[in-house]
Design a protein around this motif. Structure first.
Motif, short mmCIF file in Angstrom:
data_model
loop_
_atom_site.label_atom_id
_atom_site.label_comp_id
_atom_site.label_asym_id
_atom_site.label_seq_id
_atom_site.Cartn_x
_atom_site.Cartn_y
_atom_site.Cartn_z
N GLN A 39 0.83 -1.19 0.00
CA GLN A 39 0.00 0.00 0.00
C GLN A 39 0.88 1.26 0.00
N VAL A 40 0.50 2.21 -0.81
CA VAL A 40 1.21 3.49 -0.86
C VAL A 40 0.72 4.42 0.23
N PHE A 41 -0.58 4.35 0.52
CA PHE A 41 -1.17 5.20 1.56
C PHE A 41 -0.95 4.56 2.93
N GLY A 42 -0.55 5.37 3.91
CA GLY A 42 -0.36 4.88 5.26
C GLY A 42 1.09 4.53 5.56
N LEU A 69 8.54 3.97 -3.73
CA LEU A 69 8.98 5.37 -3.87
C LEU A 69 7.81 6.34 -3.93
N ARG A 70 6.60 5.86 -4.17
CA ARG A 70 5.44 6.76 -4.17
C ARG A 70 5.03 7.14 -2.75
N ARG A 71 5.49 6.40 -1.75
CA ARG A 71 5.08 6.65 -0.37
C ARG A 71 5.62 8.00 0.10
N GLU A 72 4.89 8.61 0.97
CA GLU A 72 5.20 9.98 1.40
C GLU A 72 6.61 10.09 1.98
N ALA A 73 6.99 9.16 2.84
CA ALA A 73 8.32 9.23 3.47
C ALA A 73 9.42 9.08 2.43
N MET A 74 9.23 8.19 1.46
CA MET A 74 10.25 7.99 0.44
C MET A 74 10.32 9.17 -0.51
N GLN A 75 9.18 9.76 -0.84
CA GLN A 75 9.19 10.97 -1.66
C GLN A 75 10.00 12.07 -0.96
#
Length: 592
Positions: free
Chosen positions: A113-116, A133-139
């Motif tokens: 999951q990308v969200f959460g 990489l789409r995840r907020e922390a990785m961005q």
């Protein structure tokens, strides 16, 4: 209107209410509120809430979309009701009513999951890195990395450095790690190598008369992976300067590193005074050449207090040549429970335990407790307490033997004690230059002298220093430590061929072998080489610290796993037979 967007998902504000807009991005999540569909639409810039109700001609199409579909929407910007404003989002005052939608790219069921903030196995994350990489922390981490590199470049240019690129395909050169070899098609049986660092080339740039060089350089080393080290490749801020001494290099790189930490450190304190600590003192005080100075504990030698004492283990040990006993002060650790925990830690490290003394208040004065205190008596115990500057409620732990054998464990124990007692200032970046590295070491089994550190460093004292005991020869080599990590390594280079040949001769390398291995550089030094020096700063490790990550793979866009495998691209892979024939190579089967 543009084919895909009139605005990004971070642009729209209350000033856009009433506008017709076009947005493109990924479906972050979908919510159904009583028949009204809400979509958080995400791009790399931000998130915009879009909504659709059954009155919209696009409703049936909006009902189809799922998480991580890539879509384009046309719609009208509306103001949110005051009670529904989201102050956490730049777009939180508005929402977009969907009038039209186009699916640009559907998504299969997601493997992660990308969200959460769910945790997933690293193997899953690396196999589907484009989703990870789409995840907020990785961005955030990757944008931070990009910003750090931009800032470094600008700071170097501002100091008068010029950026030059050095070759990626070169000759093999032993520099402390294994090379990655590249077979040559045009020269069968011969191999190129990927550079472990631009070391020789940047020195040749100095010989060529370019005074200040830097490069954001890729480096390739076939190494065993660690949490703070990539097993294949990494990037460094590489620099070199002519007509400089050691302090000149420090003065050039310190404002760059400090400036980056001030700019991107999130308000954490950045030390402005960088202590210079000799390699030998660092090993003694901290048990490592990359000390974490946020931890105030400094170890000391206490051998004299145990010599001929009632503690037979240490007393007999000290009769052997080259042995000593060191103490690790533990302010606030003065309880048997804490001492037992540290003993358990030592046993996990492979030791029988650690001797300890702790001081407590017995109502009629201070008392030293613990097995060691009973064995060596109150007079020696008090002398140890005074030397270490400890008092009631404190403790000290003891390790003995030949320093090379126990320094590493002592350093880890110091870190564990500081962590357990809450002594480490987590909101600080503490820097120190480690200097005066020994150039040589003796192999205990063979008795052979070899290089302990960089063989290209200028010996302190030049040629005269090489006439004495090799183990006493120090180099103009230095590392920069920060919070327990090595961030920078460098040296003033040995630019005189006669000193270089002598230095290698001591380590058992004849003139012919030096010329064969390092011929390009040795030849160049015979044509008026200037005194020069420099260093390299590990970008991946710097960003890891700034991002407050414990693993370097969290700040590398497409890292290898612990086994040096790229699970996403399938590397390493077996070559085609046609490729092997063209290169005139044969692959041997793995050993069983």
């Amino acid at each position: 209107m543009h084919a895909y967007r009139s605005h990004t998902c971070a642009d729209l504000t209350a000033a856009n209410v009433g506008d017709t807009v076009r947005l493109s991005g990924w479906v972050h999540r979908v919510r159904d509120h009583g028949g009204i569909l809400f979509i958080d639409l995400r791009d790399t810039y931000g998130v915009t809430q879009v909504l659709c109700d059954p009155d919209s001609s696009a409703f049936a199409e909006v009902e189809r979309v799922r998480a991580e579909w890539c879509i384009r929407i046309d719609g009208e910007v509306k103001a949110r009701d005051p009670e529904l404003v989201n102050p956490k989002l730049p777009t939180g005052e508005i929402e977009v009513f969907v009038r039209g939608i186009e699916v640009l790219g559907q998504s299969k069921e997601l493997p992660l999951q990308v969200f959460g903030d769910q945790d997933y196995p690293e193997e899953t994350r690396l196999k589907y890195r484009y989703l990870d990489l789409r995840r907020e922390a990785m961005q955030a981490n990757m944008k931070l990395r990009s910003d750090v590199v931009r800032s470094m470049r600008q700071r170097m240019w501002d100091q008068g450095f010029r950026e030059f690129q050095t070759p990626i395909i070169t000759a093999s050169s032993p520099e402390g790690a294994r090379d990655f070899l590249v077979p040559s098609r045009l020269h069968p049986g011969k191999f190129y190598a990927l550079p472990q660092a631009p070391q020789q080339f940047k020195q040749l740039i100095m010989v060529s008369g370019y005074d200040k060089y830097f490069q954001i350089a890729p480096c390739f080393r076939d190494e065993d992976p660690r949490a703070d080290r990539s097993p294949t490749d990494f990037y460094q801020l590489d620099m070199e300067m002519s007509f400089v001494e050691q302090q000149d290099v420090f003065d050039a790189i310190q404002p760059v590193i400090a400036g980056v930490f001030e700019e991107f450190g999130g308000g954490r304190t950045v030390d402005q005074t960088w202590e210079q600590i000799s390699y030998r003192d660092a090993a003694l005080w901290y048990g490592t050449d990359k000390p974490d100075l946020r931890n105030p504990i400094k170890m000391q030698v206490v051998s004299d207090h145990f010599r001929d004492s009632g503690f037979a283990i240490f007393a007999k040990l000290l009769e052997q040549e080259g042995t000593e006993v060191r103490a690790i002060p533990a302010p606030g650790g003065g309880s048997r429970k804490f001492c037992d925990r540290m003993n358990a830690f030592a046993q996990k490290e492979g030791l029988p335990g650690m001797g300890y003394i702790f001081w407590r208040d017995q109502g009629e004065g201070m008392e030293a407790a613990g097995p060691l205190a009973k064995n060596i008596g109150p007079e020696r115990t008090e002398a140890i307490r005074e030397q270490l500057g400890l008092g009631v409620g404190d403790a000290a732990f003891f390790l003995g033997g030949k320093p090379d054998a126990f320094e590493g464990v002592a350093g880890r124990a110091r870190t564990e004690i500081g962590r357990e007692l809450g002594l480490i200032d987590e909101d600080r970046f503490a820097f120190a230059w480690i200097v005066d590295f020994p150039i040589y070491e003796r192999d205990e089994e063979t008795g052979k002298i070899d290089f302990e550190h960089n063989p290209f460093s200028m010996p302190q004292g030049g040629m005269a220093a090489l006439d004495g005991d090799p183990l006493q020869v120090l180099g103009y080599q230095y590392d920069l430590a920060c919070n327990g990590y090595e961030l920078v390594s460098g040296a003033i280079r040995n630019h005189r061929p006669e000193i270089m040949f002598k230095a290698f001769e001591i380590a058992g390398y004849g003139r012919e072998e030096v010329e064969k291995r390092f011929g390009g550089m040795v030849n160049a030094f015979q044509y008026g080489a200037p005194p020069h020096g420099g260093c390299a700063a590990g970008i991946d490790r710097i960003v890891m610290l700034l991002a407050d990550e414990a693993n370097i793979r969290e700040v590398i866009m497409f890292p290898m796993n612990q086994r040096a495998e790229d699970l996403m691209m399938g590397a390493p892979s077996e070559p085609l037979n046609e490729q092997l024939r063209e290169l005139r190579l044969r692959v041997l089967p793995p050993e069983s």
